[in-house]
Motif scaffolding. Structure first.
Motif, short mmCIF file in Angstrom:
data_model
loop_
_atom_site.label_atom_id
_atom_site.label_comp_id
_atom_site.label_asym_id
_atom_site.label_seq_id
_atom_site.Cartn_x
_atom_site.Cartn_y
_atom_site.Cartn_z
N GLU A 100 9.63 59.14 71.24
CA GLU A 100 8.63 58.90 72.28
C GLU A 100 8.92 59.81 73.47
O GLU A 100 10.09 60.02 73.81
CB GLU A 100 8.72 57.44 72.77
N GLU A 142 17.18 51.15 74.33
CA GLU A 142 16.13 51.89 73.62
C GLU A 142 16.14 53.35 74.02
O GLU A 142 15.80 54.23 73.23
CB GLU A 142 14.76 51.29 73.93
N ASP A 191 15.86 46.87 76.39
CA ASP A 191 14.69 47.73 76.44
C ASP A 191 14.36 47.77 77.92
O ASP A 191 13.78 46.82 78.45
CB ASP A 191 13.56 47.09 75.60
N LEU A 218 12.34 49.30 79.91
CA LEU A 218 10.96 49.25 80.36
C LEU A 218 10.08 49.08 79.12
O LEU A 218 9.92 50.00 78.33
CB LEU A 218 10.60 50.53 81.13
N ASP A 219 9.58 47.85 78.94
CA ASP A 219 8.76 47.56 77.76
C ASP A 219 7.28 47.65 78.13
O ASP A 219 6.87 47.12 79.16
CB ASP A 219 9.08 46.14 77.25
N GLY A 220 6.51 48.34 77.30
CA GLY A 220 5.08 48.50 77.55
C GLY A 220 4.77 49.79 78.31
O GLY A 220 3.86 49.85 79.12
N SER A 221 5.57 50.82 78.02
CA SER A 221 5.49 52.07 78.81
C SER A 221 4.08 52.66 78.86
O SER A 221 3.72 53.31 79.84
CB SER A 221 6.45 53.11 78.22
N ASN A 233 -2.60 44.82 67.05
CA ASN A 233 -3.36 46.02 67.42
C ASN A 233 -4.36 46.31 66.30
O ASN A 233 -4.01 46.92 65.27
CB ASN A 233 -2.42 47.22 67.61
N TRP A 253 -4.56 41.59 72.93
CA TRP A 253 -3.51 42.60 72.66
C TRP A 253 -3.28 43.38 73.94
O TRP A 253 -4.12 44.15 74.36
CB TRP A 253 -3.89 43.54 71.52
N MET A 293 4.85 44.00 74.87
CA MET A 293 5.34 42.82 74.12
C MET A 293 5.69 41.69 75.08
O MET A 293 5.39 40.52 74.82
CB MET A 293 6.56 43.20 73.27
N TYR A 334 3.31 42.57 64.78
CA TYR A 334 3.36 44.01 64.63
C TYR A 334 3.89 44.26 63.22
O TYR A 334 5.09 44.40 63.00
CB TYR A 334 4.19 44.75 65.67
N LYS A 361 6.93 49.01 63.95
CA LYS A 361 7.19 49.83 65.14
C LYS A 361 8.31 49.24 65.99
O LYS A 361 9.09 49.97 66.60
CB LYS A 361 5.92 49.94 65.99
N ARG A 396 11.62 47.41 67.63
CA ARG A 396 13.04 47.60 67.37
C ARG A 396 13.72 46.23 67.28
O ARG A 396 13.51 45.34 68.13
CB ARG A 396 13.68 48.44 68.48
N GLU A 405 14.27 44.34 71.01
CA GLU A 405 12.93 43.76 71.19
C GLU A 405 12.81 42.50 70.33
O GLU A 405 12.71 41.39 70.84
CB GLU A 405 11.83 44.77 70.81
P1 AHG Z 1 8.12 50.30 74.61
O1 AHG Z 1 7.14 50.57 75.70
O2 AHG Z 1 9.40 49.68 75.08
O3 AHG Z 1 8.35 51.50 73.72
O4 AHG Z 1 7.51 49.15 73.70
C1 AHG Z 1 6.14 49.17 73.37
C2 AHG Z 1 5.93 48.22 72.22
C3 AHG Z 1 5.62 46.80 72.65
O5 AHG Z 1 5.86 46.52 74.00
C4 AHG Z 1 4.14 46.62 72.36
O6 AHG Z 1 3.87 45.33 71.85
C5 AHG Z 1 3.85 47.68 71.31
O7 AHG Z 1 4.82 48.71 71.49
C6 AHG Z 1 2.49 48.26 71.47
O8 AHG Z 1 2.29 49.14 70.38
P2 AHG Z 1 0.88 49.92 70.24
O9 AHG Z 1 0.81 50.84 71.40
O10 AHG Z 1 1.01 50.60 68.89
O11 AHG Z 1 -0.19 48.87 70.25
#
Ligand code: AHG
Ligand code: MN
Ligand code: MN
Ligand code: MN
Length: 338
Positions: free
Chosen positions: A66, A95, A117, A119-122, A212, A246, A250, A266, A278, A280, A284
Motif C-alpha cells: 500500500e 502494519e 495497526d 491508522l486503520d481506514g487510511s 464491500n 460499509w 474496520m 471481508y 485482505k 491482517r 486487525e
Molecule cells: P488500513 O487502512 O489499516 O490498511 O485498513 C483498511 C481495511 C479496513 O479498515 C477496512 O475494513 C478495509 O480495509 C476496507 O477495504 P476496502 O477498501 O477494500 O473496502
C-alpha cells in the motif's frame, strides 16, 4: 451518561481492575495507559486535518504493498516513541513496519509484546470519515532473551488485552483485558478518557450486514449464496429485510456492531486466489475478534474461530466474519456446507 454521574477515568478503571479484580497486572496497566495517551496524540493530529501536516500521501510503499499516507507514518511514529522507554514492552510490531521493532538497548525490556495497526481506514483520511487505531497485547514467551518475529506468532486466544480507538465525531477507546468490553470517551477539555459504556454486549441477532459489495463478482459460492439470501429480504429464506453499511474503516464498522449488532465480512475472493482475504490477522482480525467475543459476539474465518488460528507470519491475511453470534454462525455454516 448524565452530567452529574460519577466520572470514572481510564486510570481509575484500570486501577480497580488491578486491585479489586486482579485482572490487570501493574505493567499491563502502564502499557494500556501509554497506548491510550498515544491515541490521544493521534486524535489531536487527525483533528487538525488540512490545518496540520497530516493529509495526503507519504509516497512510500509499505510491506502490504500500500502507498502510505502521511498519517500512517506519523501514527506509527507516535506509538513507537510513546512505548519505547516505559519498561513494559520487549518489542513492537506494526502494519507499517516490515519487521519487529525491539526495544532499544538503552531502555529496560519488559514482558509484553505490542502489535498495532496505527491508522486503520487510511482511504478515509483525506475525506474526513472516521478512522482509528487498533492494538493487541501478548505476553513475551517465558525465557525470551532477544525478541524475534516467532515470539509474536501466538494464536489470538493468547492476547492479554486488545483495543481500538475511533477518531470520529467523538474520540472513543474500546478496551478488553479479558473481563468484558468497556468504552471510554475522550474529554478533550480535560484530556482524560472517561468510562461511558460498561460491559458492552452485541445483540446475538441482526438485520444489518457490512461487506464491500463492489467485490460481489469475485466472491466464492458460499458468500454469493449467503448475500443473495440476505438481499431477498422478507420474502426470501431469511424472512426479514436487511440493511447494509460499509464504512471502509474496520474500527468504525466494528464500533457500530458493538453498539447495535450486525455482521462484518471481508471474505477471501477470486481477485487474489492465493490470499485468504485482505485483513491482517495479527493486528486487525485478532484484536477485533477478542473484543467481539468478549462482548458476546463471534468471529470466524468462514470455517474456524479466528482466535484459534496459529499464525505463520507477522503480516498474514485472513478472511473475517465477525459480529452478532447467531448471524456469524449462520454464515459459517454456508462455508462448512460448501
Ligand atoms: P488500513 O487502512 O489499516 O490498511 O485498513 C483498511 C481495511 C479496513 O479498515 C477496512 O475494513 C478495509 O480495509 C476496507 O477495504 P476496502 O477498501 O477494500 O473496502
Ligand atoms: Mn487496518
Ligand atoms: Mn492501517
Ligand atoms: Mn494500510
Amino acid at each position: 451518561m448524565t452530567a452529574n454521574a460519577k466520572r470514572i477515568s481510564l486510570t481509575q478503571y484500570l486501577v480497580e481492575e488491578q486491585r479489586l479484580h486482579n485482572t490487570v497486572p501493574g505493567e499491563l496497566r502502564l502499557l494500556i495507559e501509554v497506548v491510550a495517551r498515544a491515541c490521544k496524540t493521534i486524535s489531536h493530529a487527525v483533528g487538525k486535518g488540512a490545518l496540520g501536516e497530516v493529509l495526503g500521501s507519504a509516497g512510500i510503499e509499505n510491506v502490504q504493498g500500500e502507498v502510505q499516507k502521511k498519517l500512517d507514518v506519523l501514527s506509527n511514529e507516535i506509538l513507537l516513541e510513546a512505548n519505547e522507554w516505559g519498561g513494559h514492552l520487549a518489542a513492537m510490531a506494526s502494519e507499517e513496519m516490515e519487521t519487529i521493532h525491539p526495544i532499544p538497548n538503552r531502555y529496560p525490556m519488559g514482558e509484553y509484546l505490542l502489535l498495532f495497526d496505527p491508522l486503520d481506514g487510511s482511504s478515509n483520511i483525506d475525506v474526513n470519515v472516521s478512522i482509528g487505531t487498533i492494538f493487541s497485547v501478548l505476553k513475551a514467551p517465558e525465557g525470551m532473551v532477544t525478541p524475534t518475529e516467532e515470539d509474536f506468532l501466538q494464536p489470538g486466544a493468547k492476547q492479554v488485552a486488545a483495543g481500538y480507538a475511533v477518531y470520529g465525531p467523538q474520540t472513543v477507546l474500546v478496551l478488553t483485558t479479558g473481563d468484558g468490553v468497556n468504552c471510554f470517551t475522550l474529554d478533550r477539555e480535560m484530556g482524560s478518557w472517561v468510562l461511558t459504556q460498561r460491559n458492552m454486549q452485541i445483540p446475538v441477532d441482526t438485520k444489518e450486514y457490512a461487506i464491500n459489495a463492489s467485490n460481489a463478482r469475485h466472491w466464492y459460492p458460499p458468500v454469493q449464496r449467503y448475500i443473495n439470501e440476505l438481499q431477498q429480504g422478507k420474502t426470501g429464506p431469511r424472512g426479514k429485510d436487511f440493511n447494509m453499511r460499509w464504512i471502509a474503516s474496520m474500527v468504525a464498522d466494528v464500533h457500530r456492531i458493538l453498539n447495535r449488532g450486525g455482521i462484518f465480512m471481508y471474505p477471501a475472493d477470486a481477485r487474489e486466489p492465493n490470499k485468504p482475504g485482505k485483513l491482517r490477522l495479527m493486528y486487525e482480525a485478532n484484536p477485533m475478534s477478542f473484543i467481539v467475543e468478549q462482548a458476546g459476539g463471534a468471529a470466524t474465518n468462514g470455517t474456524q474461530r479466528i482466535l484459534d488460528i496459529q499464525p505463520e507470519s507477522l503480516h498474514q491475511r485472513v478472511a473475517v466474519f465477525l459480529g452478532s453470534k447467531n448471524e456469524v454462525e449462520h454464515v459459517t455454516g454456508y462455508h462448512r456446507d460448501a
